[in-house]
Write an enzyme that holds these catalytic residues in place. Structure first.
Site, PDB file in Angstrom:
ATOM      1  CG  ASP A   7     -57.254 -19.985 -22.108  1.00 56.53           C
ATOM      2  OD1 ASP A   7     -58.075 -19.547 -22.453  1.00 56.53           O
ATOM      3  OD2 ASP A   7     -57.588 -20.947 -21.086  1.00 56.53           O
ATOM      4  CD  GLU A  67     -59.514 -19.322 -26.169  1.00 62.44           C
ATOM      5  OE1 GLU A  67     -59.058 -20.157 -26.523  1.00 62.44           O
ATOM      6  OE2 GLU A  67     -60.228 -19.278 -25.096  1.00 62.44           O
ATOM      7  CG  ASP A 139     -57.284 -22.536 -16.922  1.00 62.09           C
ATOM      8  OD1 ASP A 139     -58.079 -22.326 -17.662  1.00 62.09           O
ATOM      9  OD2 ASP A 139     -57.573 -22.808 -15.751  1.00 62.09           O
TER      10      ASP A 139
END
Length: 156
Positions: A7, A67, A139
């Site tokens: 991420d 992502e 995160d």
């Protein structure tokens, strides 16, 4: 199969490693790479690159998932996110690690069941899917969700 989820963010990149055996998922590790906002951009990107390379060396994943970039209202934030994302992708590429890129809505749908899930719902589902796992922060949790989604999507 061992999957590394990423991420990316310039301020705090989350990472999560899971083992997938069929439809079963097991937590291996997770963490966050925080950079100093006062440090020069090149130094922050280097720190991020080296940290992701170390995670890859430590856990030897078979593949990674990251992502996709989303556009913020602030163009400067979007550019910084894109630089951080490029940095983690380059770290994977340097080790010959294949990377699957996933939209945030797809990750949420794979983990929670709906692409419109909020962060609270994702975090709650992680507790169900990875019982007993100590998650380093939001995160890192997002990165674990990316890894889980990639593992489920590959299995499907």
């Amino acid at each position: 199969m061992i999957v590394l989820g990423l991420d990316p963010s310039l301020s705090c990149t989350g990472w999560g490693v899971v083992r997938a055996e069929g439809s079963r998922i097991a937590h291996i590790a997770n963490g966050q790479v925080k950079t100093d906002a006062k440090a020069p951009m090149a130094q922050r990107l280097d720190q991020l690159h080296r940290a992701v390379r170390q995670v890859i060396a430590d856990y030897r994943p078979d593949r990674a998932a990251c992502e996709e970039v989303f556009v913020n209202k602030n163009p400067q934030s979007t550019l910084k996110l894109a630089q951080a994302r490029g940095c983690v992708l380059a770290a994977c590429g340097a080790d010959g690690l294949p990377v699957q890129e996933l939209a945030a809505r797809l990750v949420k749908k794979a983990v929670v069941g709906t692409g419109g899930a909020d962060k609270t719902q994702v975090q709650a589902m992680l507790k169900v899917l990875l019982p007993g796992a100590s998650i380093a922060g939001a995160d890192a949790g997002d990165a674990l969700a990316v890894a889980i989604a990639a593992a489920h999507l590959k299995a499907a």
